[in-house]
Motif scaffolding. Structure first.
Motif, PDB file in Angstrom:
ATOM      1  N   LEU A   1     -33.368  61.297  54.404  1.00 41.29           N
ATOM      2  CA  LEU A   1     -32.978  62.295  55.396  1.00 41.29           C
ATOM      3  C   LEU A   1     -32.989  63.698  54.796  1.00 41.29           C
ATOM      4  O   LEU A   1     -33.424  64.667  55.424  1.00 41.29           O
ATOM      5  CB  LEU A   1     -31.572  61.944  55.886  1.00 41.29           C
ATOM      6  CG  LEU A   1     -31.069  62.537  57.187  1.00 41.29           C
ATOM      7  CD1 LEU A   1     -32.028  62.299  58.316  1.00 41.29           C
ATOM      8  CD2 LEU A   1     -29.710  61.907  57.526  1.00 41.29           C
ATOM      9  N   ALA A   2     -32.528  63.791  53.562  1.00 40.96           N
ATOM     10  CA  ALA A   2     -32.495  65.099  52.890  1.00 40.96           C
ATOM     11  C   ALA A   2     -33.911  65.606  52.648  1.00 40.96           C
ATOM     12  O   ALA A   2     -34.188  66.799  52.815  1.00 40.96           O
ATOM     13  CB  ALA A   2     -31.725  65.005  51.579  1.00 40.96           C
TER      14      ALA A   2
ATOM     15  N   SER B   1     -28.221  64.467  47.691  1.00 40.89           N
ATOM     16  CA  SER B   1     -27.706  64.134  49.016  1.00 40.89           C
ATOM     17  C   SER B   1     -26.457  63.255  48.933  1.00 40.89           C
ATOM     18  O   SER B   1     -25.873  62.912  49.961  1.00 40.89           O
ATOM     19  CB  SER B   1     -28.776  63.419  49.847  1.00 40.89           C
ATOM     20  OG  SER B   1     -29.311  62.336  49.119  1.00 40.89           O
ATOM     21  N   SER B   2     -26.070  62.881  47.726  1.00 40.26           N
ATOM     22  CA  SER B   2     -24.803  62.165  47.585  1.00 40.26           C
ATOM     23  C   SER B   2     -24.124  62.609  46.299  1.00 40.26           C
ATOM     24  O   SER B   2     -24.750  63.222  45.429  1.00 40.26           O
ATOM     25  CB  SER B   2     -24.997  60.657  47.621  1.00 40.26           C
ATOM     26  OG  SER B   2     -25.917  60.246  46.665  1.00 40.26           O
TER      27      SER B   2
ATOM     28  N   ASP C   1     -20.948  74.776  42.983  1.00 38.83           N
ATOM     29  CA  ASP C   1     -20.071  73.776  43.596  1.00 38.83           C
ATOM     30  C   ASP C   1     -18.756  74.515  43.756  1.00 38.83           C
ATOM     31  O   ASP C   1     -17.849  74.431  42.920  1.00 38.83           O
ATOM     32  CB  ASP C   1     -19.939  72.553  42.686  1.00 38.83           C
ATOM     33  CG  ASP C   1     -19.266  71.391  43.400  1.00 38.83           C
ATOM     34  OD1 ASP C   1     -19.321  70.271  42.869  1.00 38.83           O
ATOM     35  OD2 ASP C   1     -18.689  71.590  44.493  1.00 38.83           O
TER      36      ASP C   1
ATOM     37  N   THR D   1     -35.140  66.948  55.805  1.00 42.01           N
ATOM     38  CA  THR D   1     -34.504  68.239  56.109  1.00 42.01           C
ATOM     39  C   THR D   1     -35.145  69.345  55.268  1.00 42.01           C
ATOM     40  O   THR D   1     -35.388  70.445  55.775  1.00 42.01           O
ATOM     41  CB  THR D   1     -32.994  68.167  55.853  1.00 42.01           C
ATOM     42  OG1 THR D   1     -32.451  67.115  56.647  1.00 42.01           O
ATOM     43  CG2 THR D   1     -32.301  69.470  56.201  1.00 42.01           C
TER      44      THR D   1
ATOM     45  N   THR E   1     -22.214  65.960  56.691  1.00 44.27           N
ATOM     46  CA  THR E   1     -23.289  66.081  55.700  1.00 44.27           C
ATOM     47  C   THR E   1     -24.243  64.925  55.931  1.00 44.27           C
ATOM     48  O   THR E   1     -25.333  65.113  56.429  1.00 44.27           O
ATOM     49  CB  THR E   1     -22.723  66.098  54.262  1.00 44.27           C
ATOM     50  OG1 THR E   1     -21.924  64.930  54.047  1.00 44.27           O
ATOM     51  CG2 THR E   1     -21.888  67.334  54.020  1.00 44.27           C
ATOM     52  N   PHE E   2     -23.807  63.732  55.601  1.00 48.62           N
ATOM     53  CA  PHE E   2     -24.636  62.548  55.833  1.00 48.62           C
ATOM     54  C   PHE E   2     -23.732  61.432  56.364  1.00 48.62           C
ATOM     55  O   PHE E   2     -22.882  60.932  55.653  1.00 48.62           O
ATOM     56  CB  PHE E   2     -25.324  62.110  54.537  1.00 48.62           C
ATOM     57  CG  PHE E   2     -26.310  63.133  54.021  1.00 48.62           C
ATOM     58  CD1 PHE E   2     -25.925  64.049  53.060  1.00 48.62           C
ATOM     59  CD2 PHE E   2     -27.599  63.194  54.519  1.00 48.62           C
ATOM     60  CE1 PHE E   2     -26.819  65.010  52.595  1.00 48.62           C
ATOM     61  CE2 PHE E   2     -28.502  64.144  54.060  1.00 48.62           C
ATOM     62  CZ  PHE E   2     -28.107  65.056  53.099  1.00 48.62           C
TER      63      PHE E   2
ATOM     64  N   THR F   1     -22.911  68.671  47.060  1.00 46.36           N
ATOM     65  CA  THR F   1     -23.752  67.728  47.804  1.00 46.36           C
ATOM     66  C   THR F   1     -24.110  68.283  49.180  1.00 46.36           C
ATOM     67  O   THR F   1     -23.265  68.864  49.860  1.00 46.36           O
ATOM     68  CB  THR F   1     -22.993  66.407  47.969  1.00 46.36           C
ATOM     69  OG1 THR F   1     -22.624  65.930  46.687  1.00 46.36           O
ATOM     70  CG2 THR F   1     -23.833  65.358  48.666  1.00 46.36           C
ATOM     71  N   GLY F   2     -25.353  68.080  49.564  1.00 44.68           N
ATOM     72  CA  GLY F   2     -25.737  68.381  50.944  1.00 44.68           C
ATOM     73  C   GLY F   2     -26.210  69.800  51.148  1.00 44.68           C
ATOM     74  O   GLY F   2     -26.533  70.529  50.203  1.00 44.68           O
ATOM     75  N   PHE F   3     -26.233  70.203  52.415  1.00 44.40           N
ATOM     76  CA  PHE F   3     -26.838  71.476  52.806  1.00 44.40           C
ATOM     77  C   PHE F   3     -25.807  72.480  53.306  1.00 44.40           C
ATOM     78  O   PHE F   3     -25.915  72.989  54.414  1.00 44.40           O
ATOM     79  CB  PHE F   3     -27.878  71.219  53.913  1.00 44.40           C
ATOM     80  CG  PHE F   3     -29.086  70.453  53.445  1.00 44.40           C
ATOM     81  CD1 PHE F   3     -29.174  69.080  53.665  1.00 44.40           C
ATOM     82  CD2 PHE F   3     -30.105  71.081  52.775  1.00 44.40           C
ATOM     83  CE1 PHE F   3     -30.281  68.362  53.231  1.00 44.40           C
ATOM     84  CE2 PHE F   3     -31.223  70.382  52.341  1.00 44.40           C
ATOM     85  CZ  PHE F   3     -31.311  69.018  52.564  1.00 44.40           C
TER      86      PHE F   3
ATOM     87  N   GLU G   1     -28.446  69.222  60.015  1.00 43.40           N
ATOM     88  CA  GLU G   1     -28.321  70.505  60.728  1.00 43.40           C
ATOM     89  C   GLU G   1     -27.469  70.393  61.996  1.00 43.40           C
ATOM     90  O   GLU G   1     -26.952  71.383  62.504  1.00 43.40           O
ATOM     91  CB  GLU G   1     -29.691  71.101  61.066  1.00 43.40           C
ATOM     92  CG  GLU G   1     -30.636  70.157  61.768  1.00 43.40           C
ATOM     93  CD  GLU G   1     -31.582  69.438  60.813  1.00 43.40           C
ATOM     94  OE1 GLU G   1     -31.109  68.952  59.752  1.00 43.40           O
ATOM     95  OE2 GLU G   1     -32.774  69.317  61.135  1.00 43.40           O
TER      96      GLU G   1
ATOM     97  N   LYS H   1     -18.390  59.960  47.138  1.00 47.76           N
ATOM     98  CA  LYS H   1     -18.400  58.675  46.419  1.00 47.76           C
ATOM     99  C   LYS H   1     -16.979  58.209  46.084  1.00 47.76           C
ATOM    100  O   LYS H   1     -16.776  57.421  45.172  1.00 47.76           O
ATOM    101  CB  LYS H   1     -19.184  58.756  45.091  1.00 47.76           C
ATOM    102  CG  LYS H   1     -20.674  58.506  45.229  1.00 47.76           C
ATOM    103  CD  LYS H   1     -20.990  57.027  45.429  1.00 47.76           C
ATOM    104  CE  LYS H   1     -22.454  56.692  45.271  1.00 47.76           C
ATOM    105  NZ  LYS H   1     -23.272  57.041  46.420  1.00 47.76           N
TER     106      LYS H   1
ATOM    107  N   ASN I   1     -29.950  58.416  52.956  1.00 47.66           N
ATOM    108  CA  ASN I   1     -29.604  59.843  52.934  1.00 47.66           C
ATOM    109  C   ASN I   1     -30.572  60.656  52.086  1.00 47.66           C
ATOM    110  O   ASN I   1     -30.832  61.826  52.373  1.00 47.66           O
ATOM    111  CB  ASN I   1     -28.166  60.019  52.454  1.00 47.66           C
ATOM    112  CG  ASN I   1     -27.161  59.487  53.462  1.00 47.66           C
ATOM    113  OD1 ASN I   1     -27.447  59.406  54.655  1.00 47.66           O
ATOM    114  ND2 ASN I   1     -25.984  59.095  52.986  1.00 47.66           N
TER     115      ASN I   1
END
Lengths: 264, 368
Positions: A162-163, A17-18, A47, A166, B170-171, A129-131, B222, B140, A159
């Motif tokens: 949160l991930a 998530s990061s 990626d 999700t 994303t976040f 990273t992420g969805f 989402e 980052k 995060n």
């Protein structure tokens, strides 16, 4: 290729998530460990835009998942788009041009992963990273999800939580999520025990903090388990792989088949 | 040059009264017409229109849209016999600058013009580099840290109104860094963007201090899928009408939203941390794509973060690689983490630290 391979083949997705959690390094070293155990392994770099697998291994891909996606999946074999090397696991590279990255659809991702199952024992997928769409497509085909995390500061942990929620929302089985703490014992005022309590689950594995060894690996183009095999981080990366698959080495007969397949 | 003001009203007596009250104001040229006769808008091309919204034959919003088609730059006020706070809100929400009681007198008219002047000033600030977007190939890199700290520094140095928009789909972390609890987020603002005026948009922002407000990011990953790039552009540009500086924090990588934020920006900062791997190479690739933007050389600048040795030689080396101006940020990761972990980075970060000093320098370079 063994027609039964598809049912035995496993897709392992390395997710986070990061950024800067060690996904690519972990994916590379898991692939290398399995390769050394004589399994047929393909590392898929999803990626798509700013990819590092081939950079970290100093490989120059001629084709990528984008080229596969431009063809009719019914008519082509994924192995034609995979990089094969004598001394390394196979790699399905990410596009090298940013405009191509945009044109890799979710269907291309799922077609590629489904096709790879015909040829490989293990398919390791490095994600962004992420969805994003490509990651969600990958998750739909994933057998084990390695969720990489680092405990640096509170937003990162928020995060992660949160991930996980999700992943639950999209009905990904919780028992297939393996949370791996990277850079353990790096400077942080947050205790890993507290993070486990917050996430409601224990870390499946921890990888020690060893930035110099990681950089040395990147600069050399060799996975850590090859470049610095006696370091704690190398042992830890191998241990993660064995923990996940706990199958030990393949038989010599099966290993010979891998060598013969490469020749033909 | 006189400002032309047009009054469109059903009742001739009210038209006469308004003409009597404001007809002699210096630098105002007044034209009036029955509300059913819109030709005057074409023939007179007024800069300001006062529209009777009590007229039963037409819906105010439909008339407003027609006026906008004829006079896209005109400021349109609603006027009514019965004005209360609900009507004002409704009319502002619909896109009118304000709603005034009719027949209005000179004082009300001058007040209305003052309100309009604020919008005009914000629009004119477009030349003052007031939309700043932060982009990075990978995460980052320090985008959120920088946008948050820079917003506070700009406010302190200029005394002007600063907005931070958390466009990370994303976040989203801006609200955590600034220790604000969001009542509304970018999701709600985008949902309502086509039905609101800048005044109303401001109510979606959370106050950090009297000068700095933040539009908090999505609550769940989402929710990002519901944000269309054209709505993001509209949001950013409307924000620039209310705030003197608008800082936009984006998710890493190229996505329709981050591209929209890049294209809307007066200054686009590309961030990357030099961690010994391929971050700088990724920044080069990203900048190559951004070269297709208009005036990219004026707009695109790079920031390299977590730099251990901040020397001129290092700066020149990066500039040669990235082919654009480069600003360096020191490696103060532990300090930043400690500040963020204590509930609010913006309150807890040591102001004498090398990071804070560099942020101040960056703010000064933007203001200059």
């Amino acid at each position: 290729m063994n027609a039964n391979n598809k049912s035995r083949s496993k897709i392992i997705t390395v997710f986070s998530s990061s950024s800067a959690t060690g996904k690519t390094i972990t994916a590379i070293n898991m692939a290398q460990t399995l390769y050394q155990e004589l399994y047929n392994v393909c590392l898929v770099d999803l990626d798509l835009q700013f990819n590092d697998v081939c950079r970290y291994l100093r490989k120059n891909p001629v084709q990528s998942i984008y080229d596969y996606g431009e063809e009719d999946a019914e008519r082509v074999r994924i192995t034609e788009y995979v990089m094969h090397h004598e001394d390394c696991f196979d790699i399905l590279a990410a596009p090298q041009k940013l405009e191509e990255a945009y044109n890799v659809s979710s269907k291309t991702v799922t077609d590629a992963l489904d096709d790879l199952r015909n040829y490989y024992d293990y398919i390791i997928v490095d994600t962004t990273t992420g969805f994003g769409d490509a990651t969600l497509a990958t998750i739909s085909r994933t057998d084990e999800l390695i969720f990489m995390g680092i405990v640096d500061f509170i937003p990162t942990i928020k995060n992660m939580n949160l991930a996980l929620q999700t992943l639950g929302d999209i009905k990904f089985p919780a028992d297939k999520i393996k949370i791996v703490l990277n850079r353990d014992k790096a400077k942080s005022e947050i205790a890993s025990d507290d993070v486990e309590k917050l996430l409601g689950r224990d870390f499946f594995h921890t990888i020690p903090n060893d930035f110099p060894t990681c950089i040395a690996s990147i600069k050399s183009g060799r996975p850590i388990v090859l470049n610095s095999p006696q370091t704690n981080i190398a042992h830890s990366l191998k241990a993660l792989t064995y923990k996940l698959f706990a199958t030990g080495s393949k038989s010599k007969g099966e290993g010979l088949m891998r060598i013969l397949n490469k020749l033909w | 040059m006189a400002t032309k003001v047009c009054i469109l009203e059903e009742n001739p007596a009210i038209l006469d009264k308004i003409t009597e009250n404001i007809g002699q104001i210096e630098n105002i040229e007044l034209v009036t017409a029955h509300i059913s006769d819109k030709r005057i808008l074409q023939t007179e091309q007024p800069q300001i229109v006062f529209l009777d919204v009590d007229y039963a034959q037409e819906k105010p919003l439909e008339v407003l849209n027609k006026i906008r088609q004829t006079l896209p730059e005109a400021a349109v006020f609603a006027m009514s016999k019965s004005v209360d706070s609900n009507l004002i809100k409704k009319m502002q929400y619909a896109g009118f600058v304000d709603c005034v009681h009719k027949p209005f007198n000179r004082a009300i008219f001058v007040q209305a013009l003052d309100k309009l002047q604020n919008f005009t000033t914000k629009r004119e600030n477009k030349g003052n580099k007031n939309i700043i977007s932060f982009f990075s190939p990978k995460g980052k890199s320090g985008k959120t840290t920088l946008s948050v700290l820079l917003s506070m520094e700009l406010a302190e140095l200029t005394g002007k109104k600063i907005a931070v928009i958390d466009a990370d789909i994303t976040f989203a972390d801006v609200n955590v860094f600034m220790d604000v609890t969001s009542k509304s987020t970018i999701s709600e603002a985008i949902r309502d963007i086509n039905f609101m005026s800048p005044h109303i948009l401001e109510s979606y922002f959370e106050e950090v201090n009297p000068l700095v407000k933040v539009l908090c990011g999505i609550r769940k990953p989402e929710d990002g899928a519901l944000i269309a790039p054209e709505d993001m552009t509209r949001l950013i540009k409307m924000s620039a009408e209310i705030f003197d500086y608008v800082l936009v924090d984006n998710a890493p990588g190229f996505a329709p939203i981050s591209i929209a934020a890049a294209e809307a920006a007066d200054i686009l900062y590309i961030l990357g941390m030099d961690n010994g791997a391929y971050e700088i190479e990724h920044m080069v690739r990203a900048i190559d794509v951004l070269k297709s933007m208009d005036n990219w050389q004026e707009r695109v600048r790079a920031i390299v973060t977590r730099v251990p040795n901040m020397t001129d030689e290092v700066k020149r080396r990066y500039e040669a690689q990235l082919e654009c101006p480069v600003f360096l940020i020191p490696n103060e990761y532990l300090l930043m983490s400690l500040a963020a972990n204590n509930a609010s980075m913006i309150k807890n970060l040591d102001k004498s630290s090398a990071l804070s000093v560099q942020i101040k320098l960056l703010a000064k370079s933007i203001i200059a």
